[in-house]
Design an enzyme around this catalytic site. Structure first.
Site, PDB file in Angstrom:
ATOM      1  N   CYS A   1       0.865  -1.188   0.000  1.00 29.44           N
ATOM      2  CA  CYS A   1       0.000   0.000   0.000  1.00 29.44           C
ATOM      3  C   CYS A   1       0.899   1.235   0.000  1.00 29.44           C
ATOM      4  O   CYS A   1       2.074   1.146  -0.391  1.00 29.44           O
ATOM      5  CB  CYS A   1      -0.982  -0.022   1.174  1.00 29.44           C
ATOM      6  SG  CYS A   1      -0.235   0.029   2.816  1.00 29.44           S
TER       7      CYS A   1
ATOM      8  N   ASP B   1      -8.068   3.998   1.064  1.00 31.68           N
ATOM      9  CA  ASP B   1      -7.101   4.367   2.100  1.00 31.68           C
ATOM     10  C   ASP B   1      -7.863   4.882   3.327  1.00 31.68           C
ATOM     11  O   ASP B   1      -8.547   5.903   3.242  1.00 31.68           O
ATOM     12  CB  ASP B   1      -6.190   5.469   1.533  1.00 31.68           C
ATOM     13  CG  ASP B   1      -5.049   5.799   2.471  1.00 31.68           C
ATOM     14  OD1 ASP B   1      -5.132   5.445   3.666  1.00 31.68           O
ATOM     15  OD2 ASP B   1      -4.081   6.423   2.013  1.00 31.68           O
TER      16      ASP B   1
ATOM     17  N   ARG C   1      -3.361  -0.581   5.452  1.00 25.16           N
ATOM     18  CA  ARG C   1      -3.972  -1.662   4.677  1.00 25.16           C
ATOM     19  C   ARG C   1      -3.073  -2.877   4.518  1.00 25.16           C
ATOM     20  O   ARG C   1      -3.483  -4.009   4.810  1.00 25.16           O
ATOM     21  CB  ARG C   1      -4.371  -1.137   3.278  1.00 25.16           C
ATOM     22  CG  ARG C   1      -5.526  -0.158   3.310  1.00 25.16           C
ATOM     23  CD  ARG C   1      -5.658   0.596   2.001  1.00 25.16           C
ATOM     24  NE  ARG C   1      -4.537   1.501   1.790  1.00 25.16           N
ATOM     25  CZ  ARG C   1      -4.331   2.237   0.704  1.00 25.16           C
ATOM     26  NH1 ARG C   1      -5.189   2.158  -0.290  1.00 25.16           N
ATOM     27  NH2 ARG C   1      -3.311   3.046   0.612  1.00 25.16           N
TER      28      ARG C   1
HETATM   29  P1  4NP Z   1      -1.789   2.856   4.086  1.00 24.86           P
HETATM   30  O1  4NP Z   1      -2.358   4.251   4.650  1.00 24.86           O
HETATM   31  O2  4NP Z   1      -1.248   3.165   2.706  1.00 24.86           O
HETATM   32  O3  4NP Z   1      -2.978   1.963   4.051  1.00 24.86           O
HETATM   33  O4  4NP Z   1      -0.721   2.414   5.075  1.00 24.86           O
HETATM   34  C1  4NP Z   1      -1.562   5.392   4.738  1.00 24.86           C
HETATM   35  C2  4NP Z   1      -0.789   5.586   5.861  1.00 24.86           C
HETATM   36  C3  4NP Z   1      -0.020   6.739   5.969  1.00 24.86           C
HETATM   37  C4  4NP Z   1      -0.021   7.656   4.942  1.00 24.86           C
HETATM   38  C5  4NP Z   1      -0.789   7.451   3.819  1.00 24.86           C
HETATM   39  C6  4NP Z   1      -1.554   6.310   3.715  1.00 24.86           C
HETATM   40  N1  4NP Z   1       0.757   8.826   5.043  1.00 24.86           N
HETATM   41  O5  4NP Z   1       0.643   9.711   4.168  1.00 24.86           O
HETATM   42  O6  4NP Z   1       1.526   8.984   6.016  1.00 24.86           O
END
Ligand code: 4NP
Length: 144
Positions: free
Chosen positions: A3, A117, A9
């Site tokens: 991800c 997300d 995720r």
């Molecule tokens: P993930 O969610 O891609 O599902 O882990 C996110 C976690 C952190 C960030 C973006 C998406 N971030 O910009 O820090």
């Protein structure tokens, strides 16, 4: 399992698929296309929804996807279309490109469905993510 941040995720996807396969035979790991959370534990909301469903992801630590991962893994599941573009950009050969698929293709082939997300949303976003990943991982586990 890939991800963006590797804290919401993909850690859940890793934990769920691991719980469904023989660890002696199948290596399941996760990574993010971004490096902001390298070394960190998964988001507390992902830890919580995993725990509520009997999946412990507290051992995981954030890592950034590396082009070398194309050599280590037979298959790379991405969570959304943005991850897909980012990972495909790093592929050096057609064979590497063919290793990449959107995880929701398992349930809705060819429809380019995103696992949304949940980072900036509320806790019910995490329940939704869990449910989507549980169904997709069931399909993957049945196949392998
Ligand atoms: P993930 O969610 O891609 O599902 O882990 C996110 C976690 C952190 C960030 C973006 C998406 N971030 O910009 O820090």
């Amino acid at each position: 399992m890939v991800c963006l941040g590797n804290i919401c995720r993909s850690p859940l996807a890793e934990g769920i698929l691991r719980s469904k396969v023989d660890p002696e035979k199948v290596l399941v790991e996760s990574a993010g296309t971004g490096g902001w959370h390298v070394g960190e534990q998964p988001d507390p909301r992902s830890i919580e929804v995993g725990k509520a469903n009997g999946i412990d992801i507290t051992y995981q630590r954030g890592r950034k996807f590396s082009p070398y991962d194309f050599e280590t893994y037979d298959h790379i599941f991405v969570m959304d279309n943005s991850n897909y573009r980012d990972v495909i950009k790093l592929a050096r050969t057609e064979e590497e490109k063919h290793k990449v698929s959107r995880i929701m293709d398992e349930l809705f082939p060819g429809e380019n469905v995103d696992v949304p997300d949940p980072y900036y949303g509320g806790a019910n976003g995490f329940d939704n993510v869990y449910s989507m990943l549980e169904q997709a991982c069931e399909k993957i586990a049945a196949r392998i």
